[in-house]
Design a protein around this motif. Structure first.
Motif, PDB file in Angstrom:
ATOM      1  N   PHE A  50      -3.052  -9.879 -14.195  1.00 25.66           N
ATOM      2  CA  PHE A  50      -2.541 -10.607 -12.954  1.00 25.66           C
ATOM      3  C   PHE A  50      -2.408 -12.165 -13.501  1.00 25.66           C
ATOM      4  O   PHE A  50      -2.884 -12.815 -14.176  1.00 25.66           O
ATOM      5  CB  PHE A  50      -3.409 -11.006 -12.005  1.00 25.66           C
ATOM      6  CG  PHE A  50      -3.736  -9.850 -10.761  1.00 25.66           C
ATOM      7  CD1 PHE A  50      -2.597  -9.692  -9.938  1.00 25.66           C
ATOM      8  CD2 PHE A  50      -5.033  -8.598 -10.624  1.00 25.66           C
ATOM      9  CE1 PHE A  50      -3.227  -8.207  -9.252  1.00 25.66           C
ATOM     10  CE2 PHE A  50      -5.008  -7.547  -9.652  1.00 25.66           C
ATOM     11  CZ  PHE A  50      -3.752  -7.606  -9.630  1.00 25.66           C
ATOM     12  N   LEU A  51      -1.281 -12.847 -12.253  1.00 21.06           N
ATOM     13  CA  LEU A  51      -0.698 -13.742 -13.578  1.00 21.06           C
ATOM     14  C   LEU A  51      -0.630 -15.553 -12.473  1.00 21.06           C
ATOM     15  O   LEU A  51      -0.627 -14.552 -11.622  1.00 21.06           O
ATOM     16  CB  LEU A  51       0.846 -13.761 -14.220  1.00 21.06           C
ATOM     17  CG  LEU A  51       1.263 -13.328 -15.524  1.00 21.06           C
ATOM     18  CD1 LEU A  51       2.767 -13.637 -15.881  1.00 21.06           C
ATOM     19  CD2 LEU A  51       0.488 -14.933 -16.267  1.00 21.06           C
ATOM     20  N   ALA A  52      -0.836 -16.430 -12.703  1.00 22.45           N
ATOM     21  CA  ALA A  52      -0.676 -17.603 -12.549  1.00 22.45           C
ATOM     22  C   ALA A  52       0.344 -18.193 -12.180  1.00 22.45           C
ATOM     23  O   ALA A  52       0.331 -18.729 -13.359  1.00 22.45           O
ATOM     24  CB  ALA A  52      -2.377 -18.263 -11.700  1.00 22.45           C
ATOM     25  N   SER A  53       1.223 -18.968 -11.315  1.00 21.66           N
ATOM     26  CA  SER A  53       2.021 -19.424 -11.661  1.00 21.66           C
ATOM     27  C   SER A  53       1.771 -21.013 -10.985  1.00 21.66           C
ATOM     28  O   SER A  53       2.007 -20.596  -9.041  1.00 21.66           O
ATOM     29  CB  SER A  53       3.849 -18.726 -11.044  1.00 21.66           C
ATOM     30  OG  SER A  53       5.138 -19.395 -11.018  1.00 21.66           O
ATOM     31  N   ASP A  54       2.306 -21.669 -11.672  1.00 21.24           N
ATOM     32  CA  ASP A  54       2.142 -22.971 -10.437  1.00 21.24           C
ATOM     33  C   ASP A  54       3.437 -23.762 -10.723  1.00 21.24           C
ATOM     34  O   ASP A  54       4.105 -24.376 -12.061  1.00 21.24           O
ATOM     35  CB  ASP A  54       1.396 -24.499 -11.534  1.00 21.24           C
ATOM     36  CG  ASP A  54       0.980 -25.078 -10.261  1.00 21.24           C
ATOM     37  OD1 ASP A  54       1.894 -25.716  -9.940  1.00 21.24           O
ATOM     38  OD2 ASP A  54       0.227 -26.184 -10.949  1.00 21.24           O
ATOM     39  N   ARG A  55       4.315 -23.522  -9.961  1.00 22.37           N
ATOM     40  CA  ARG A  55       5.861 -23.787  -9.932  1.00 22.37           C
ATOM     41  C   ARG A  55       6.536 -23.640 -11.129  1.00 22.37           C
ATOM     42  O   ARG A  55       7.208 -24.316 -11.945  1.00 22.37           O
ATOM     43  CB  ARG A  55       6.477 -26.283 -10.141  1.00 22.37           C
ATOM     44  CG  ARG A  55       5.370 -26.197  -8.739  1.00 22.37           C
ATOM     45  CD  ARG A  55       6.243 -28.151  -8.313  1.00 22.37           C
ATOM     46  NE  ARG A  55       4.107 -28.017  -7.852  1.00 22.37           N
ATOM     47  CZ  ARG A  55       3.578 -28.661  -8.912  1.00 22.37           C
ATOM     48  NH1 ARG A  55       3.695 -29.905  -9.855  1.00 22.37           N
ATOM     49  NH2 ARG A  55       2.328 -28.804  -8.405  1.00 22.37           N
ATOM     50  N   GLY A  56       6.354 -21.745 -10.939  1.00 16.26           N
ATOM     51  CA  GLY A  56       7.339 -21.701 -12.062  1.00 16.26           C
ATOM     52  C   GLY A  56       6.562 -21.173 -13.291  1.00 16.26           C
ATOM     53  O   GLY A  56       7.091 -20.933 -14.661  1.00 16.26           O
ATOM     54  N   LYS A  57       5.575 -22.078 -13.937  1.00 15.63           N
ATOM     55  CA  LYS A  57       5.050 -22.537 -15.092  1.00 15.63           C
ATOM     56  C   LYS A  57       3.517 -21.244 -14.931  1.00 15.63           C
ATOM     57  O   LYS A  57       3.030 -21.903 -14.250  1.00 15.63           O
ATOM     58  CB  LYS A  57       4.664 -23.880 -15.278  1.00 15.63           C
ATOM     59  CG  LYS A  57       3.744 -23.709 -16.890  1.00 15.63           C
ATOM     60  CD  LYS A  57       3.691 -25.180 -17.106  1.00 15.63           C
ATOM     61  CE  LYS A  57       2.964 -25.740 -18.680  1.00 15.63           C
ATOM     62  NZ  LYS A  57       1.949 -25.099 -19.016  1.00 15.63           N
ATOM     63  N   MET A  58       3.412 -20.925 -15.859  1.00 18.91           N
ATOM     64  CA  MET A  58       2.007 -19.655 -15.870  1.00 18.91           C
ATOM     65  C   MET A  58       1.492 -20.535 -16.819  1.00 18.91           C
ATOM     66  O   MET A  58       1.112 -21.148 -17.659  1.00 18.91           O
ATOM     67  CB  MET A  58       2.392 -19.130 -16.828  1.00 18.91           C
ATOM     68  CG  MET A  58       3.633 -17.704 -17.027  1.00 18.91           C
ATOM     69  SD  MET A  58       4.216 -17.041 -15.311  1.00 18.91           S
ATOM     70  CE  MET A  58       5.541 -16.731 -14.882  1.00 18.91           C
ATOM     71  N   VAL A  59       0.322 -20.783 -15.604  1.00 18.21           N
ATOM     72  CA  VAL A  59      -1.312 -21.398 -16.248  1.00 18.21           C
ATOM     73  C   VAL A  59      -2.465 -20.798 -16.251  1.00 18.21           C
ATOM     74  O   VAL A  59      -3.511 -21.374 -16.915  1.00 18.21           O
ATOM     75  CB  VAL A  59      -1.311 -22.789 -14.684  1.00 18.21           C
ATOM     76  CG1 VAL A  59       0.143 -23.410 -14.977  1.00 18.21           C
ATOM     77  CG2 VAL A  59      -1.642 -22.029 -13.529  1.00 18.21           C
ATOM     78  N   GLY A  60      -2.172 -19.080 -15.949  1.00 17.37           N
ATOM     79  CA  GLY A  60      -3.053 -18.536 -16.107  1.00 17.37           C
ATOM     80  C   GLY A  60      -3.339 -17.459 -15.363  1.00 17.37           C
ATOM     81  O   GLY A  60      -2.140 -16.343 -15.516  1.00 17.37           O
ATOM     82  N   PHE A  61      -4.284 -16.821 -16.071  1.00 17.03           N
ATOM     83  CA  PHE A  61      -4.391 -14.797 -15.893  1.00 17.03           C
ATOM     84  C   PHE A  61      -5.803 -14.555 -15.793  1.00 17.03           C
ATOM     85  O   PHE A  61      -6.166 -14.854 -16.283  1.00 17.03           O
ATOM     86  CB  PHE A  61      -3.303 -14.345 -17.086  1.00 17.03           C
ATOM     87  CG  PHE A  61      -4.473 -13.995 -18.599  1.00 17.03           C
ATOM     88  CD1 PHE A  61      -4.930 -12.719 -18.732  1.00 17.03           C
ATOM     89  CD2 PHE A  61      -4.401 -15.292 -19.280  1.00 17.03           C
ATOM     90  CE1 PHE A  61      -6.031 -13.260 -19.943  1.00 17.03           C
ATOM     91  CE2 PHE A  61      -5.970 -15.616 -20.130  1.00 17.03           C
ATOM     92  CZ  PHE A  61      -6.055 -14.088 -20.618  1.00 17.03           C
ATOM     93  N   THR A  62      -5.573 -13.197 -15.037  1.00 15.44           N
ATOM     94  CA  THR A  62      -6.846 -12.733 -15.261  1.00 15.44           C
ATOM     95  C   THR A  62      -6.525 -11.079 -16.352  1.00 15.44           C
ATOM     96  O   THR A  62      -5.465 -10.692 -15.980  1.00 15.44           O
ATOM     97  CB  THR A  62      -7.531 -12.672 -14.127  1.00 15.44           C
ATOM     98  OG1 THR A  62      -8.760 -12.010 -14.552  1.00 15.44           O
ATOM     99  CG2 THR A  62      -6.749 -11.381 -13.068  1.00 15.44           C
ATOM    100  N   GLN A  63      -7.124 -10.269 -16.523  1.00 15.59           N
ATOM    101  CA  GLN A  63      -6.758  -8.930 -17.297  1.00 15.59           C
ATOM    102  C   GLN A  63      -7.927  -7.970 -16.362  1.00 15.59           C
ATOM    103  O   GLN A  63      -9.045  -8.289 -17.135  1.00 15.59           O
ATOM    104  CB  GLN A  63      -6.624  -8.909 -18.699  1.00 15.59           C
ATOM    105  CG  GLN A  63      -6.475  -8.046 -19.208  1.00 15.59           C
ATOM    106  CD  GLN A  63      -5.966  -7.437 -21.190  1.00 15.59           C
ATOM    107  OE1 GLN A  63      -5.128  -6.701 -20.939  1.00 15.59           O
ATOM    108  NE2 GLN A  63      -6.265  -8.499 -21.748  1.00 15.59           N
ATOM    109  N   LEU A  64      -7.910  -6.574 -16.235  1.00 18.78           N
ATOM    110  CA  LEU A  64      -9.007  -6.263 -16.016  1.00 18.78           C
ATOM    111  C   LEU A  64      -8.383  -4.277 -16.614  1.00 18.78           C
ATOM    112  O   LEU A  64      -7.306  -4.507 -16.698  1.00 18.78           O
ATOM    113  CB  LEU A  64      -8.593  -5.352 -14.067  1.00 18.78           C
ATOM    114  CG  LEU A  64      -9.203  -6.707 -13.810  1.00 18.78           C
ATOM    115  CD1 LEU A  64      -7.807  -6.037 -12.028  1.00 18.78           C
ATOM    116  CD2 LEU A  64     -10.483  -7.301 -13.238  1.00 18.78           C
ATOM    117  N   TYR A  65      -9.459  -3.847 -17.528  1.00 15.47           N
ATOM    118  CA  TYR A  65      -9.807  -2.811 -17.315  1.00 15.47           C
ATOM    119  C   TYR A  65     -10.227  -1.444 -16.818  1.00 15.47           C
ATOM    120  O   TYR A  65     -11.297  -1.437 -16.286  1.00 15.47           O
ATOM    121  CB  TYR A  65     -10.556  -2.309 -18.889  1.00 15.47           C
ATOM    122  CG  TYR A  65      -9.777  -3.854 -20.035  1.00 15.47           C
ATOM    123  CD1 TYR A  65      -8.580  -2.765 -20.974  1.00 15.47           C
ATOM    124  CD2 TYR A  65      -9.957  -4.859 -20.341  1.00 15.47           C
ATOM    125  CE1 TYR A  65      -8.087  -3.518 -21.373  1.00 15.47           C
ATOM    126  CE2 TYR A  65      -9.042  -5.909 -21.753  1.00 15.47           C
ATOM    127  CZ  TYR A  65      -8.061  -5.420 -21.511  1.00 15.47           C
ATOM    128  OH  TYR A  65      -7.778  -6.065 -22.969  1.00 15.47           O
TER     129      TYR A  65
END
Length: 146
Positions: A50-65
């Motif tokens: 999952f990606l976090a976008s702040d006004r179009g800029k990617m600022v964070g993520f989480t990855q699940l396995y």
């Protein structure tokens, strides 16, 4: 703020964040290797990002396995990575990423999410505790470094 499921088309943005995540955990920066690693995850469909976008800029993520519990015969998700760029912290982004991961786990009828963090990462420990995550008292976890 928008949280969404990442796909191969987001490889460049996820790789940049993933490389920063690794350096946070005291690994040398290697954007090429990070990109290759994540490209394999997307191509093999063996993680959820999952990606976090702040006004179009990617600022964070989480990855699940994915994993499974043999005893309960149910899905388990390993929340292996959670990262927000330093300049975007303290805005609730990590909580939104956790919401997305937890909602996804519920939708897939998982029995639980498991995670670990380094002992020095007190901010992550505080976040996890605030969301109801507890240290496991039932099992002793062991690691064999190869």
């Amino acid at each position: 703020m928008e949280i969404f499921l990442a796909h191969l088309e987001h490889l460049e943005e996820v790789s940049r964040l993933f490389d920063q995540y690794r350096t946070f955990y005291r690994q040398p920066s290697d954007l090429k290797a990070a990109t290759q690693f994540l490209q394999e995850r997307f191509q093999k469909n063996d993680s959820i990002i999952f990606l976090a976008s702040d006004r179009g800029k990617m600022v964070g993520f989480t990855q699940l396995y994915p994993s499974f519990s043999s005893v309960s015969m149910k899905q388990v998700w390993i929340l292996n990575d959670l990262f927000v760029e330093e300049t975007s912290r303290k805005k609730g982004i990590a909580k939104l990423l956790m919401d997305a991961a937890e909602d996804f786990a519920r939708q897939t009828k998982a029995i639980r999410i498991v995670l670990a963090t380094q002992t020095f990462n007190l901010a992550a420990q505080s976040l996890y505790k605030s969301r109801g995550y507890t240290k496991d008292d039932e099992f002793e976890h062991y690691t064999l470094h190869l």
